[in-house]
Design a protein around this motif. Structure first.
Motif, PDB file in Angstrom:
ATOM      1  N   GLN A 215      13.166  -6.546   3.112  1.00  0.00           N
ATOM      2  CA  GLN A 215      12.153  -7.596   3.119  1.00  0.00           C
ATOM      3  C   GLN A 215      11.076  -7.316   4.162  1.00  0.00           C
ATOM      4  OE1 GLN A 215      14.239 -11.227   3.872  1.00  0.00           O
ATOM      5  NE2 GLN A 215      14.984 -11.411   1.778  1.00  0.00           N
ATOM      6  N   THR A 216       9.885  -7.840   3.914  1.00  0.00           N
ATOM      7  CA  THR A 216       8.762  -7.646   4.827  1.00  0.00           C
ATOM      8  C   THR A 216       9.112  -8.099   6.239  1.00  0.00           C
ATOM      9  OG1 THR A 216       7.164  -7.868   3.037  1.00  0.00           O
ATOM     10  CG2 THR A 216       6.370  -8.273   5.272  1.00  0.00           C
ATOM     11  N   LYS A 217       9.769  -9.237   6.352  1.00  0.00           N
ATOM     12  CA  LYS A 217      10.134  -9.757   7.677  1.00  0.00           C
ATOM     13  C   LYS A 217      11.020  -8.754   8.423  1.00  0.00           C
ATOM     14  CE  LYS A 217      12.585 -13.533   9.926  1.00  0.00           C
ATOM     15  NZ  LYS A 217      13.377 -14.758   9.758  1.00  0.00           N
ATOM     16  N   ASN A 218      11.980  -8.177   7.748  1.00  0.00           N
ATOM     17  CA  ASN A 218      12.880  -7.210   8.378  1.00  0.00           C
ATOM     18  C   ASN A 218      12.152  -5.921   8.743  1.00  0.00           C
ATOM     19  OD1 ASN A 218      15.006  -8.983   8.186  1.00  0.00           O
ATOM     20  ND2 ASN A 218      15.735  -8.153   6.249  1.00  0.00           N
ATOM     21  N   LYS A 219      11.178  -5.535   7.925  1.00  0.00           N
ATOM     22  CA  LYS A 219      10.389  -4.339   8.232  1.00  0.00           C
ATOM     23  C   LYS A 219       9.569  -4.555   9.502  1.00  0.00           C
ATOM     24  CE  LYS A 219      10.083  -2.718   3.471  1.00  0.00           C
ATOM     25  NZ  LYS A 219       9.190  -2.329   2.367  1.00  0.00           N
ATOM     26  N   ILE A 220       9.031  -5.741   9.641  1.00  0.00           N
ATOM     27  CA  ILE A 220       8.264  -6.070  10.848  1.00  0.00           C
ATOM     28  C   ILE A 220       9.179  -6.113  12.066  1.00  0.00           C
ATOM     29  CG2 ILE A 220       6.882  -7.858  11.984  1.00  0.00           C
ATOM     30  CD1 ILE A 220       5.750  -8.497   9.156  1.00  0.00           C
TER      31      ILE A 220
ATOM     32  N   ARG B 195       4.948   1.227   5.745  1.00  0.00           N
ATOM     33  CA  ARG B 195       3.609   1.717   5.387  1.00  0.00           C
ATOM     34  C   ARG B 195       3.044   1.062   4.128  1.00  0.00           C
ATOM     35  NH1 ARG B 195       6.808   5.612   3.263  1.00  0.00           N
ATOM     36  NH2 ARG B 195       6.195   6.531   1.290  1.00  0.00           N
ATOM     37  N   ASN B 196       3.889   0.544   3.272  1.00  0.00           N
ATOM     38  CA  ASN B 196       3.390  -0.088   2.045  1.00  0.00           C
ATOM     39  C   ASN B 196       3.122  -1.586   2.197  1.00  0.00           C
ATOM     40  OD1 ASN B 196       6.001  -0.850   2.230  1.00  0.00           O
ATOM     41  ND2 ASN B 196       6.565  -0.385   0.126  1.00  0.00           N
ATOM     42  N   ILE B 197       3.311  -2.111   3.405  1.00  0.00           N
ATOM     43  CA  ILE B 197       2.995  -3.513   3.675  1.00  0.00           C
ATOM     44  C   ILE B 197       1.550  -3.568   4.134  1.00  0.00           C
ATOM     45  CG2 ILE B 197       3.490  -5.536   5.070  1.00  0.00           C
ATOM     46  CD1 ILE B 197       6.270  -4.413   5.579  1.00  0.00           C
ATOM     47  N   HIS B 198       0.783  -4.442   3.553  1.00  0.00           N
ATOM     48  CA  HIS B 198      -0.626  -4.573   3.936  1.00  0.00           C
ATOM     49  C   HIS B 198      -0.765  -5.675   4.966  1.00  0.00           C
ATOM     50  CE1 HIS B 198      -1.664  -1.681   0.931  1.00  0.00           C
ATOM     51  NE2 HIS B 198      -0.936  -2.362   0.048  1.00  0.00           N
ATOM     52  N   ASP B 199      -1.651  -5.420   5.933  1.00  0.00           N
ATOM     53  CA  ASP B 199      -1.871  -6.372   7.032  1.00  0.00           C
ATOM     54  C   ASP B 199      -2.308  -7.740   6.514  1.00  0.00           C
ATOM     55  OD1 ASP B 199      -1.395  -4.125   8.558  1.00  0.00           O
ATOM     56  OD2 ASP B 199      -3.524  -3.690   8.804  1.00  0.00           O
TER      57      ASP B 199
END
Length: 136
Positions: free
Chosen positions: A2-7, A132-136
């Motif tokens: 998940q995005t949260k975990n990637k952050i 890298r595939n998450i956009h700001d």
């Protein structure tokens, strides 16, 4: 993942690097301690050694601050992990290998540093490529 975990993983990477750099940077301000910490008991605290360490200490502490700055906007600044790996950690690793092959530092003293540096490279690269595939 998940995005949260990637952050969270990016932030763990930034903080891990900052803590290690901070410890090393502070140790460089005290050449006698730094020499002992690195297994270089044969080196006296000479003006040349002091100068070299005191040139490097602010750079190490500056990189500590850079990693903490990157943590404030981890997605926008994730590339800091790449420039921390290439060239910073890889050149430090090459320097450690030079010290080992020059018999300046024993195998027993250099291996923990090389292991930590290798783990940082893996953590930083994984964190970067994972996000890298998450956009700001």
């Amino acid at each position: 993942m998940q995005t949260k975990n990637k952050i969270i993983l990016l932030r763990i990477s930034f903080w891990t690097g900052a803590i290690i750099d901070g410890i090393v940077g502070i140790s460089m301000l005290f050449p006698g301690f730094w020499s002992t910490f690195n297994g270089l008991n044969i080196l006296d605290s000479t003006p040349v050694l002091n100068y070299a360490l005191w040139v490097g200490a602010p750079l190490m502490l500056g990189w500590t601050m850079l990693l903490l700055w990157a943590d404030r906007k981890p997605l926008e600044r994730k590339e800091v992990l790449i420039i921390t790996v290439f060239p910073v950690i890889l050149v430090l690793m090459a320097n450690n290998l030079f010290a080992l092959t020059s018999q300046l530092i024993s195998f027993e003293n250099i291996i923990p540093q090389l292991v930590i540096q290798s783990l940082l490279v893996l953590l930083f690269l994984f964190s970067y490529f994972n996000a890298r595939n998450i956009h700001d």
